[in-house]
Scaffold this active site. Structure first.
Site, PDB file in Angstrom:
ATOM      1  N   ASN A  23      16.729  -3.839   1.703  1.00 27.20           N
ATOM      2  CA  ASN A  23      17.285  -3.986   3.061  1.00 27.20           C
ATOM      3  C   ASN A  23      17.415  -2.668   3.812  1.00 27.20           C
ATOM      4  O   ASN A  23      17.779  -2.657   4.977  1.00 27.20           O
ATOM      5  CB  ASN A  23      18.636  -4.717   3.010  1.00 27.20           C
ATOM      6  CG  ASN A  23      19.646  -3.973   2.183  1.00 27.20           C
ATOM      7  OD1 ASN A  23      19.286  -3.143   1.354  1.00 27.20           O
ATOM      8  ND2 ASN A  23      20.917  -4.237   2.395  1.00 27.20           N
ATOM      9  N   GLY A  25      16.185   1.935   3.656  1.00 28.18           N
ATOM     10  CA  GLY A  25      15.582   3.069   2.963  1.00 28.18           C
ATOM     11  C   GLY A  25      14.180   2.790   2.426  1.00 28.18           C
ATOM     12  O   GLY A  25      13.355   2.126   3.078  1.00 28.18           O
ATOM     13  N   ILE A  26      13.911   3.295   1.240  1.00 27.05           N
ATOM     14  CA  ILE A  26      12.589   3.171   0.624  1.00 27.05           C
ATOM     15  C   ILE A  26      12.236   1.698   0.397  1.00 27.05           C
ATOM     16  O   ILE A  26      11.092   1.275   0.580  1.00 27.05           O
ATOM     17  CB  ILE A  26      12.553   3.959  -0.711  1.00 27.05           C
ATOM     18  CG1 ILE A  26      12.688   5.466  -0.441  1.00 27.05           C
ATOM     19  CG2 ILE A  26      11.270   3.650  -1.487  1.00 27.05           C
ATOM     20  CD1 ILE A  26      12.924   6.311  -1.694  1.00 27.05           C
ATOM     21  N   VAL A  61      21.882  -6.460  -9.042  1.00 32.80           N
ATOM     22  CA  VAL A  61      21.102  -6.201 -10.261  1.00 32.80           C
ATOM     23  C   VAL A  61      21.984  -5.856 -11.464  1.00 32.80           C
ATOM     24  O   VAL A  61      21.495  -5.825 -12.593  1.00 32.80           O
ATOM     25  CB  VAL A  61      20.037  -5.099 -10.043  1.00 32.80           C
ATOM     26  CG1 VAL A  61      19.042  -5.498  -8.971  1.00 32.80           C
ATOM     27  CG2 VAL A  61      20.673  -3.751  -9.733  1.00 32.80           C
ATOM     28  N   TYR A 152      22.295   9.926 -13.407  1.00 38.53           N
ATOM     29  CA  TYR A 152      21.154   9.432 -12.619  1.00 38.53           C
ATOM     30  C   TYR A 152      19.831   9.820 -13.280  1.00 38.53           C
ATOM     31  O   TYR A 152      18.922   8.987 -13.410  1.00 38.53           O
ATOM     32  CB  TYR A 152      21.276  10.040 -11.220  1.00 38.53           C
ATOM     33  CG  TYR A 152      20.251   9.628 -10.206  1.00 38.53           C
ATOM     34  CD1 TYR A 152      20.339   8.413  -9.535  1.00 38.53           C
ATOM     35  CD2 TYR A 152      19.200  10.490  -9.872  1.00 38.53           C
ATOM     36  CE1 TYR A 152      19.406   8.065  -8.557  1.00 38.53           C
ATOM     37  CE2 TYR A 152      18.271  10.150  -8.902  1.00 38.53           C
ATOM     38  CZ  TYR A 152      18.373   8.931  -8.249  1.00 38.53           C
ATOM     39  OH  TYR A 152      17.452   8.596  -7.284  1.00 38.53           O
ATOM     40  N   ILE A 185      13.684  12.171  -0.260  1.00 40.92           N
ATOM     41  CA  ILE A 185      13.256  11.298   0.835  1.00 40.92           C
ATOM     42  C   ILE A 185      14.448  11.095   1.767  1.00 40.92           C
ATOM     43  O   ILE A 185      15.566  10.849   1.286  1.00 40.92           O
ATOM     44  CB  ILE A 185      12.775   9.922   0.287  1.00 40.92           C
ATOM     45  CG1 ILE A 185      11.746  10.107  -0.853  1.00 40.92           C
ATOM     46  CG2 ILE A 185      12.216   9.066   1.421  1.00 40.92           C
ATOM     47  CD1 ILE A 185      10.451  10.792  -0.485  1.00 40.92           C
TER      48      ILE A 185
HETATM   49  N1  LIG Z   1      16.168   8.970  -1.191  1.00 44.83           N
HETATM   50  C1  LIG Z   1      15.678   9.782  -2.123  1.00 44.83           C
HETATM   51  O1  LIG Z   1      15.551  11.001  -1.926  1.00 44.83           O
HETATM   52  C2  LIG Z   1      15.231   9.215  -3.443  1.00 44.83           C
HETATM   53  C3  LIG Z   1      14.539  10.069  -4.315  1.00 44.83           C
HETATM   54  C4  LIG Z   1      14.115   9.589  -5.528  1.00 44.83           C
HETATM   55  C5  LIG Z   1      14.371   8.298  -5.884  1.00 44.83           C
HETATM   56  N2  LIG Z   1      15.047   7.480  -5.043  1.00 44.83           N
HETATM   57  C6  LIG Z   1      15.283   6.114  -5.484  1.00 44.83           C
HETATM   58  O2  LIG Z   1      14.725   5.227  -4.555  1.00 44.83           O
HETATM   59  C7  LIG Z   1      15.459   4.004  -4.551  1.00 44.83           C
HETATM   60  C8  LIG Z   1      15.871   3.680  -3.124  1.00 44.83           C
HETATM   61  O3  LIG Z   1      16.637   4.769  -2.644  1.00 44.83           O
HETATM   62  P1  LIG Z   1      17.032   4.944  -1.107  1.00 44.83           P
HETATM   63  O4  LIG Z   1      17.069   6.395  -0.851  1.00 44.83           O
HETATM   64  O5  LIG Z   1      16.227   4.049  -0.262  1.00 44.83           O
HETATM   65  O6  LIG Z   1      18.557   4.439  -1.197  1.00 44.83           O
HETATM   66  P2  LIG Z   1      19.507   3.672  -0.181  1.00 44.83           P
HETATM   67  O7  LIG Z   1      19.053   3.870   1.227  1.00 44.83           O
HETATM   68  O8  LIG Z   1      20.880   4.099  -0.572  1.00 44.83           O
HETATM   69  O9  LIG Z   1      19.277   2.145  -0.570  1.00 44.83           O
HETATM   70  C9  LIG Z   1      19.640   1.680  -1.839  1.00 44.83           C
HETATM   71  C10 LIG Z   1      19.318   0.211  -1.928  1.00 44.83           C
HETATM   72  O10 LIG Z   1      19.698  -0.253  -3.225  1.00 44.83           O
HETATM   73  C11 LIG Z   1      20.483  -1.427  -3.067  1.00 44.83           C
HETATM   74  N3  LIG Z   1      21.400  -1.599  -4.182  1.00 44.83           N
HETATM   75  C12 LIG Z   1      22.256  -0.687  -4.692  1.00 44.83           C
HETATM   76  N4  LIG Z   1      22.942  -1.215  -5.718  1.00 44.83           N
HETATM   77  C13 LIG Z   1      22.486  -2.482  -5.873  1.00 44.83           C
HETATM   78  C14 LIG Z   1      22.809  -3.537  -6.743  1.00 44.83           C
HETATM   79  N5  LIG Z   1      23.738  -3.400  -7.689  1.00 44.83           N
HETATM   80  N6  LIG Z   1      22.139  -4.709  -6.617  1.00 44.83           N
HETATM   81  C15 LIG Z   1      21.205  -4.857  -5.656  1.00 44.83           C
HETATM   82  N7  LIG Z   1      20.867  -3.909  -4.774  1.00 44.83           N
HETATM   83  C16 LIG Z   1      21.524  -2.733  -4.883  1.00 44.83           C
HETATM   84  C17 LIG Z   1      21.167  -1.255  -1.739  1.00 44.83           C
HETATM   85  O11 LIG Z   1      21.536  -2.508  -1.214  1.00 44.83           O
HETATM   86  P3  LIG Z   1      23.044  -2.892  -0.813  1.00 44.83           P
HETATM   87  O12 LIG Z   1      23.889  -1.674  -0.988  1.00 44.83           O
HETATM   88  O13 LIG Z   1      22.960  -3.350   0.601  1.00 44.83           O
HETATM   89  O14 LIG Z   1      23.355  -4.003  -1.750  1.00 44.83           O
HETATM   90  C18 LIG Z   1      20.077  -0.615  -0.913  1.00 44.83           C
HETATM   91  O15 LIG Z   1      19.207  -1.582  -0.411  1.00 44.83           O
HETATM   92  C19 LIG Z   1      16.648   4.223  -5.492  1.00 44.83           C
HETATM   93  O16 LIG Z   1      16.347   3.689  -6.762  1.00 44.83           O
HETATM   94  C20 LIG Z   1      16.741   5.729  -5.564  1.00 44.83           C
HETATM   95  O17 LIG Z   1      17.342   6.156  -6.757  1.00 44.83           O
HETATM   96  C21 LIG Z   1      15.494   7.903  -3.822  1.00 44.83           C
END
Ligand SMILES: NC(=O)c1ccc[n+]([C@@H]2O[C@H](COP(=O)([O-])OP(=O)(O)OC[C@H]3O[C@@H](n4cnc5c(N)ncnc54)[C@H](OP(=O)(O)O)[C@@H]3O)[C@@H](O)[C@H]2O)c1
Length: 246
Positions: A23, A25-26, A61, A152, A185
């Protein structure tokens, strides 16, 4: 009941794709990319909300029941999930000496156990379809580590072992399992970091800039395509060179 419009008009009989944490971000960029490629896309999140042009299902999850219920809803409404992007994740950053049991448990629950739950549940439908694509969203820190992210980084490294093991289990059945490892990101997850921390990270990125969610989504879109059937057990970075290929 899955809510929202899920089909790209280009391919009404498309394969069904689930993006966890889709919903924002990535995950959101990935869901939109997959929709553009013609998949029938449903995003899972705790709120069960998504932009109007995407299907949405409530899914936490960290709960096996919630994961199973969400898959059952999607299967009932659209058919087996043939593409699963395990993207949902959280951070609880602090130095290890200050890290609580809760910080450790919450991060491992969402970022590692949650992914394994989704992989296990997705396997059933993919075996039946004799086709599947799983993409696990890890992080560059799986390989290079990160001060303040012991919980993490452990979870993200765990995804590599989990993904490669499942790739071996399912490789002969037309199912691939790959890992994508983004660097820094610009999303909600990184927006809250202190400027000094961001600058320190930026100085280590050969590209000289932060990454965008679309740049990760493009790679995931390819890994989910039929064309990517001979890529399996791979860990592919999208990090501007931060991890130097790891
Ligand atoms: N941004 C970066 O720099 C970066 C770098 C490396 C890896 N990543 C990885 O990329 C992925 C996405 O990151 P992002 O930066 O897009 O993060 P984000 O904007 O914080 O979005 C995180 C997403 O995960 C969902 N989520 C969290 N806990 C959950 C749960 N228990 N059940 C279902 N959904 C859940 C959130 O949905 P709700 O909170 O609405 O439920 C939200 O949609 C993550 O795995 C992160 O570790 C990010």
């Amino acid at each position: 009941m899955v809510v929202g419009s899920v089909n790209s008009t280009e391919a009404p009989t498309a394969r069904v794709a689930l993006v966890t944490g889709g919903n924002r971000g990535i995950g959101l960029a990935t869901a939109q990319r997959l929709r553009h490629l013609g998949f029938t896309v449903v995003v899972g999140s705790r709120s069960g909300q998504a932009p109007d042009d995407l299907g949405a299902v409530k899914m936490d999850v960290t709960s096996t029941t919630s994961v199973d219920d969400a898959f059952a809803e999607i299967e009932r409404d659209f058919g087996p999930v043939e593409v699963m992007v395990a993207n949902a994740g959280i951070t609880r950053d602090t130095l290890l000496m200050r890290m609580s049991d809760e910080d450790i448990e919450q991060v491992l629950q969402a970022n590692l156990f949650g992914v394994i739950r989704c992989m296990r549940r997705a396997t059933r439908g993919m075996l039946k379809a004799r086709h599947g694509r799983m993409v696990l969203v890890s992080s560059v820190v799986w390989a290079v580590g990160s001060a303040g992210q012991v919980n993490y980084a452990a979870a993200k490294a765990g995804l590599v072992g989990a993904g490669r093991s499942l790739a071996r289990e399912l490789g002969a059945r037309g199912i691939t399992v790959n890992v994508v490892a983004p660097g820094f990101i610009e999303t909600d997850m990184t927006a809250g970091l202190a400027e000094a921390d961001k600058s320190a990270i930026l100085s280590g990125i050969p590209a000289g800039r932060y990454g965008q969610a679309d740049e990760v989504a493009d790679l995931i879109g390819y890994l989910c395509s039929d064309s990517a059937g001979y890529i399996n057990g791979a860990v592919i970075p999208v990090d501007g060179g931060l991890g130097m290929g790891h």
